[in-house]
Every structure is written in structure tokens, then in C-alpha cells.
Design an enzyme around this catalytic site. Sequence first.
Site, PDB file in Angstrom:
ATOM      1  CG  LEU A 279       8.998 -18.003  -3.569  1.00  0.00           C
ATOM      2  CD1 LEU A 279       8.999 -17.910  -1.873  1.00  0.00           C
ATOM      3  CD2 LEU A 279       9.354 -16.481  -4.090  1.00  0.00           C
TER       4      LEU A 279
ATOM      5  CG  HIS B 126      -0.216   1.990  -9.417  1.00  0.00           C
ATOM      6  ND1 HIS B 126      -0.291   1.647  -8.233  1.00  0.00           N
ATOM      7  CD2 HIS B 126      -1.135   2.739  -9.766  1.00  0.00           C
ATOM      8  CE1 HIS B 126      -1.519   2.046  -7.880  1.00  0.00           C
ATOM      9  NE2 HIS B 126      -2.027   2.863  -8.718  1.00  0.00           N
TER      10      HIS B 126
ATOM     11  CG  ASP C  17      -2.337   0.897   0.920  1.00  0.00           C
ATOM     12  OD1 ASP C  17      -2.288   1.378   0.106  1.00  0.00           O
ATOM     13  OD2 ASP C  17      -2.845   1.074   2.079  1.00  0.00           O
TER      14      ASP C  17
HETATM   15  C1  IPE Z   1      -5.653  -2.945  -0.392  1.00  0.00           C
HETATM   16  O1  IPE Z   1      -5.176  -1.601  -0.552  1.00  0.00           O
HETATM   17  C2  IPE Z   1      -5.630  -3.605  -1.740  1.00  0.00           C
HETATM   18  C3  IPE Z   1      -4.321  -3.881  -2.460  1.00  0.00           C
HETATM   19  C4  IPE Z   1      -3.136  -3.543  -1.663  1.00  0.00           C
HETATM   20  C5  IPE Z   1      -4.466  -4.306  -3.565  1.00  0.00           C
HETATM   21  P1  IPE Z   1      -6.171  -0.347  -0.921  1.00  0.00           P
HETATM   22  O2  IPE Z   1      -5.590   0.897  -0.976  1.00  0.00           O
HETATM   23  O3  IPE Z   1      -7.047  -0.513  -2.083  1.00  0.00           O
HETATM   24  O4  IPE Z   1      -7.113  -0.391   0.653  1.00  0.00           O
HETATM   25  P2  IPE Z   1      -7.930   0.630   1.354  1.00  0.00           P
HETATM   26  O5  IPE Z   1      -8.976   0.907   0.475  1.00  0.00           O
HETATM   27  O6  IPE Z   1      -7.102   1.719   1.665  1.00  0.00           O
HETATM   28  O7  IPE Z   1      -8.561  -0.080   2.444  1.00  0.00           O
HETATM   29  C1  IPE Z   2      -1.540   0.015  -3.364  1.00  0.00           C
HETATM   30  O1  IPE Z   2      -1.254   1.558  -3.580  1.00  0.00           O
HETATM   31  C2  IPE Z   2      -1.722  -0.498  -4.721  1.00  0.00           C
HETATM   32  C3  IPE Z   2      -3.179  -0.917  -5.177  1.00  0.00           C
HETATM   33  C4  IPE Z   2      -4.230  -0.992  -4.290  1.00  0.00           C
HETATM   34  C5  IPE Z   2      -3.279  -1.417  -6.484  1.00  0.00           C
HETATM   35  P1  IPE Z   2      -2.463   2.479  -3.552  1.00  0.00           P
HETATM   36  O2  IPE Z   2      -2.916   2.750  -4.705  1.00  0.00           O
HETATM   37  O3  IPE Z   2      -3.633   1.815  -2.684  1.00  0.00           O
HETATM   38  O4  IPE Z   2      -1.642   3.735  -2.730  1.00  0.00           O
HETATM   39  P2  IPE Z   2      -2.528   4.620  -1.880  1.00  0.00           P
HETATM   40  O5  IPE Z   2      -3.085   4.033  -0.835  1.00  0.00           O
HETATM   41  O6  IPE Z   2      -3.604   5.429  -2.667  1.00  0.00           O
HETATM   42  O7  IPE Z   2      -1.322   5.676  -1.536  1.00  0.00           O
HETATM   43 MG    MG Z   3      -4.063   2.357  -0.702  1.00  0.00          MG
END
Ligand code: IPE
Ligand code: IPE
Ligand code: MG
Length: 229
Positions: free
Chosen positions: A126, A31, A14
Site C-alpha cells: 500500500l 484530533h 472531517d
Molecule cells: C478540510 O477540512 C481539510 C482537512 C480535512 C485537512 P476543513 O474542516 O478544514 O474544511 P472546511 O473549512 O470545513 O471546508
Molecule cells: C478535521 O476535523 C481535521 C482537520 C481539518 C485538521 P476538523 O478540525 O475540521 O473538525 P470540525 O470540522 O471542526 O468538526
Molecule cells: Mg472541519
Amino acid sequence: MPKATLKHLAIIMDGNGRWAKARGLNRTKGHEKGIEVIRDVTTYCAKHPTVESVTFYAFSTENWKRPKYEVDFLMRLLDRYLEEELATYHANNVRFQAIGNIDALSPKLQARIRKTEEETRHHTDLTHILALNYGGRAEITMAVNKLIYEGKRELDEADISHALQTPYSDIDLLIRTSGEERVSNFLLWQISYAEFYFSQTYWPDFNRDELDEIITDFEQRTRRFGGLK
Ligand code: IPE
Ligand code: IPE
Ligand code: MG
């Protein structure tokens, strides 16, 4: 002597968007950088003496709520990642598997996933699992429906464990980056006795040195599983 042994690691990656925003960049740049970290962590895990599986949360069943351009970008990025990753999987003896509702993805990405699974199925150092269009509740619901169709009238925990999509093993350690402290519908069944670690680092800045420190911390934990030791 480590007290706890890490076999199955799960990671909620995240903070990609916030990492990019802090640099005045588009979220997509976060990303892109995040994908490189998956590569590095996977290679690390392949060489680690005890880690057998690593499961990454790449796209949740809730992430479809994001703007279409971001969803489309993520899907293309994952396709390109898997295409480029095949050589790395072979070089590091890594088996690839996807979990989640793969049938709802584009035919091109589905084909890429199936091909990568097929071509790496004999690798043994793995298992690298990507959760894609994945939700823990959806996975449990699917497992129960499967058992109903098979004619089961009464279920025990082992039935559900084995009907789940995840090549079944309990999660030993769940890491979430970016300072958020929630599970966001990830591996709900499999984390029942997982140890948790919440890192403040945004995923694009995460690296193997931090992972090494987290694993050392994990190995010093006493896991009681309800007992007294
Ligand atoms: C959780 O992250 C999903 C992934 C890492 C793929 P999100 O950024 O989508 O989660 P919330 O919305 O903050 O809970
Ligand atoms: C996690 O990073 C990746 C996915 C959920 C695909 P985010 O895209 O949720 O990044 P933030 O949480 O907005 O910073
Ligand atoms: Mg996120």
C-alpha cells in the site's frame, strides 16, 4: 462480481472538532482520537485485495487560519504519529509519502517526513499518502510552473498529470466524513471522475466496518466515464 474496482481511495477526515465538542472536550482531543482512526484505516487498506493507495487530507493550505495553539498541536501530533507509525509501516509493508508544501513546515517535521519516506520506500502492499499543507490549486499551479521552468510552451493533460506531486493515479472513491458535502480544495485534478461518498460519522468515530460498507457500495456502482455501459 464487483462492477467497480477500488485502487486509489481518498479521504477528507472531517469532524474532529465537533466530535470533541459534543463530549465537552477540547478540539485537540478529537484530533488525538482521529489519528488512531488513520492507523486503523491504513492497516485495513494494506490488507485489502484491490486498494493500492490511500490519500488522507491531514492539513490544508487553508487550515493555517486556525488558532496558533491548534495548528501547533496538529503539527506535533503528526510528528509523533509518524515516529510511532514507522513500525506499523514496516509490519504491514506500507510505503509512506507526503504531498503538499512540505518546505513550509518546521525543520523537525520535514526531517521526520523525509526519513519516513526514505525508510519505507521499498514497501509494496500500500502507498499511504498524507496531504499536509496541501491545496489542490497550489498543486496544479506548482505543476504548471515546473513545466514552464522546464521550457514547455504548450501542455497536454498528461504533462500536467505527471508534473503533479501526487504519485499519479486518478482517485476512484472520495469519502468525506462529518456530513459536510464539499471538496475543500482537495485533489482537484485527480478527482475528475471519482465516485463520492459522504458519511454522517465524525472522523473519530469512523471505523473499518463502515469503510467496508462504503467499499461494498462503491463496488456496486456503474462507472461510465462518459460512455454508455
Ligand atoms: C478540510 O477540512 C481539510 C482537512 C480535512 C485537512 P476543513 O474542516 O478544514 O474544511 P472546511 O473549512 O470545513 O471546508
Ligand atoms: C478535521 O476535523 C481535521 C482537520 C481539518 C485538521 P476538523 O478540525 O475540521 O473538525 P470540525 O470540522 O471542526 O468538526
Ligand atoms: Mg472541519
